[in-house]
Motif scaffolding. Structure first.
Motif, PDB file in Angstrom:
ATOM      1  N   ARG A   1       3.845  -2.358  -4.720  1.00  0.00           N
ATOM      2  CA  ARG A   1       2.376  -2.445  -4.960  1.00  0.00           C
ATOM      3  C   ARG A   1       2.275  -3.592  -6.379  1.00  0.00           C
ATOM      4  N   LYS A  15       3.042  -6.983  -5.281  1.00  0.00           N
ATOM      5  CA  LYS A  15       1.589  -7.230  -4.664  1.00  0.00           C
ATOM      6  C   LYS A  15       0.573  -7.717  -5.533  1.00  0.00           C
ATOM      7  N   SER A  29       1.162   1.243  -0.950  1.00  0.00           N
ATOM      8  CA  SER A  29       1.825   0.209  -1.545  1.00  0.00           C
ATOM      9  C   SER A  29       0.511  -0.836  -1.760  1.00  0.00           C
TER      10      SER A  29
END
Length: 127
Positions: free
Chosen positions: A98, A101, A127
Motif C-alpha cells: 500500500r 501504491k 494493500s
C-alpha cells in the motif's frame, strides 16, 4: 483468439535465478538502466516494461526503488509483499505494498500469498 500485447518484465523477486535477482535489488541503478533501455527501444516499437520487486525491511528503500522504476518508464510495478529472505510461507506485508501504491503514479500490482479468490480479495483490500 485473444492476443496479449508484448511486454518486458524485469523481476527481482521470483525463485528462478535467486542470486541474480537478489543482486539486482542491491543495485537499483542497474534496474533503472534496464527499464530505460526497454522503454527507449526506439524504431517505432513500444513495449511496456513491467518491474517486479520484493519489499525491503527498510520500506523507504522499497519506495525509492519503485520510484526509480517509474521515473525510467515502467508501465507498472508489481510488489511482492515479502523480503528476499522470506520463504513462501512467510506472511505478506500488505501495508508495504500500500505504501508503494500511494507513492507512485503508475499502477501497482500486489503479489504474494494468493492461493484462492478469498486471499486475492483480502490482499486487494488490505494493500
Amino acid at each position: 483468439m485473444i492476443r496479449r500485447p508484448p511486454r518486458s518484465t524485469l523481476s527481482s523477486s521470483s525463485a528462478a535465478s535467486d542470486v541474480y535477482k537478489r543482486q539486482l535489488l542491491e543495485h537499483p541503478e542497474t534496474i533503472a538502466d534496464m527499464v530505460r533501455s526497454v522503454h527507449n527501444i526506439g524504431g517505432g516499437v513500444t513495449i511496456p516494461c513491467v518491474v517486479k520487486i520484493r519489499v525491503f525491511d527498510d520500506l523507504s528503500r522499497t519506495v525509492e526503488l519503485a520510484r526509480r522504476a517509474e521515473a525510467m518508464g515502467a508501465a507498472w510495478v508489481t510488489v511482492h509483499g515479502r523480503t528476499p529472505k522470506c520463504t513462501s510461507g512467510s506472511p505478506v506485508r500488505p501495508s508495504a505494498i500500500r505504501l508503494v501504491k500511494e507513492s507512485l503514479g503508475v499502477p501497482v500490482v500486489a503479489n504474494g500469498g494468493v492461493v484462492d479468490p478469498t486471499t486475492a480479495a483480502t490482499l486487494a483490500v488490505e494493500s
